[in-house]
Scaffold this motif. Structure first.
Motif, short mmCIF file in Angstrom:
data_model
loop_
_atom_site.label_atom_id
_atom_site.label_comp_id
_atom_site.label_asym_id
_atom_site.label_seq_id
_atom_site.Cartn_x
_atom_site.Cartn_y
_atom_site.Cartn_z
N SER A 242 81.69 -45.65 3.70
CA SER A 242 82.01 -45.89 2.25
C SER A 242 81.79 -47.28 1.76
O SER A 242 81.33 -47.63 0.80
CB SER A 242 83.31 -45.41 1.89
N ASN B 65 85.48 -40.75 -3.30
CA ASN B 65 85.99 -40.03 -2.05
C ASN B 65 86.87 -40.93 -1.39
O ASN B 65 87.00 -40.42 -0.20
CB ASN B 65 84.90 -39.28 -1.47
N ILE C 53 90.14 -40.23 -0.15
CA ILE C 53 89.98 -38.78 0.41
C ILE C 53 89.58 -39.05 1.95
O ILE C 53 90.48 -38.56 2.74
CB ILE C 53 88.93 -37.78 -0.25
N TRP D 103 89.34 -30.75 -0.91
CA TRP D 103 87.89 -30.27 -0.40
C TRP D 103 87.09 -29.84 -2.02
O TRP D 103 85.96 -30.20 -1.57
CB TRP D 103 87.82 -29.35 0.62
N HIS E 91 85.94 -33.09 -3.36
CA HIS E 91 84.83 -33.74 -2.54
C HIS E 91 83.66 -32.91 -2.93
O HIS E 91 82.54 -33.50 -2.88
CB HIS E 91 85.33 -33.35 -1.10
N ASN F 190 80.02 -33.85 -4.34
CA ASN F 190 78.80 -33.72 -3.51
C ASN F 190 77.82 -33.14 -4.48
O ASN F 190 76.47 -33.39 -4.36
CB ASN F 190 79.13 -32.96 -2.57
#
Length: 216
Positions: free
Chosen positions: A128, A170, A173, A192, A195, A199
Motif C-alpha cells: 500500500s 484500505n 483495513i 470486508w 473493501h 475493489n
C-alpha cells in the motif's frame, strides 16, 4: 443456499474484474508496454478471483491465494510504474524491491502456518505504501511536466487515481484486519464489504483507463 447481503456484495466483486478483463482483452494487441502490464494484472486478478470463488463455493479456505496475488500485483505495478514514470532509479531498484517484498511475504507466511484464518497484513501494508507513493509520483510528474492536455483521456490518470483511492482507503483495513477478525465477526463482515466496494471502484477505473486509452 442462503447468502447474506454482505456475502453477496463480496461475491459480486467478480463482476467489475470481468468487465475490466473484457476491456483488457480488446485492448491488449495494440497496447503499449505499460498498458499491457495493466492487462496482465487484470487477467491475473480474474484468474485468482475465479479460483477463489470455486474454493469459496466448496467452503475450502482460499487464503493461500492472498500472498500469491499480492506478490504478483506488487511486481506488475512496480514494473508498470517504472515504465510510466521513466525513472532510471526505479528501473534499477524494482528487482531488489520485489526480492525484498517476496522475502517478507514468504517469511510471514511460513511463520503463520497452522493459523487458518490469519491473513498476512504486513505484505499488503507495505505494498500500500509503495503503490501510494508511485501513484503520487505519477501525479507529480504530470503536474510538473504539464504535457497532458486532458487528464480524463489519459489512461494512467485513471489507473493512478484508482490505485491511490483503493490503497489509501484500505490502508487501515490492511493493518488491523486480523485484530478485527478476532474482535468481531460482524464488524469483520462489514469491513470486508467496504473493501469489496473499494475493489469495485478500482476495477471500474481500470476499465475506464482501458476505454479512454483505446485510441492511443
Amino acid at each position: 443456499m442462503h447468502y447474506s447481503r454482505e456475502q453477496l456484495i463480496v461475491l459480486f466483486t467478480y463482476l467489475p474484474v470481468l468487465v475490466a478483463a473484457w476491456m483488457a482483452l480488446r485492448r491488449y494487441r495494440g497496447a503499449d508496454r505499460p498498458v499491457k502490464l495493466l492487462c496482465w494484472l487484470i487477467f491475473f486478478a480474474l484468474l485468482i478471483e475465479s479460483i477463489s470463488r470455486i474454493f469459496w463455493f466448496f467452503k475450502v479456505s482460499n487464503l493461500f491465494l492472498w500472498p500469491i496475488y499480492i506478490t504478483v500485483e506488487f511486481a506488475l505495478l512496480t514494473w508498470m510504474y517504472s515504465l510510466v514514470l521513466d525513472q532510471k532509479w526505479l528501473t534499477t531498484v524494482r528487482g531488489w524491491m520485489l526480492a525484498a517484498f517476496t522475502a517478507i511475504v514468504l517469511v510471514r507466511e511460513l511463520g503463520q502456518q497452522g493459523q487458518s484464518v490469519w491473513i498476512d497484513n504486513a505484505g499488503r501494508s507495505i505494498e500500500s505504501v509503495v503503490v501510494i507513493l508511485l501513484a503520487l509520483s505519477y501525479f507529480y510528474k504530470v503536474f510538473q511536466e504539464l504535457k497532458v492536455q486532458n487528464l480524463l483521456v489519459e489512461p494512467f490518470f485513471w489507473v493512478s487515481a484508482g490505485l491511490l483511492l483503493f490503497f489509501s482507503g484500505n490502508f487501515l483495513i490492511f493493518i488491523f484486519m486480523n485484530f478485527i477478525l478476532l474482535y468481531s465477526k460482524n464488524l469483520n463482515d462489514q469491513i470486508w464489504v467496504i473493501h469489496s466496494l473499494m475493489n469495485y471502484m478500482l476495477y471500474i477505473t481500470y476499465a475506464i483507463a482501458l476505454w479512454v486509452g483505446r485510441g492511443k
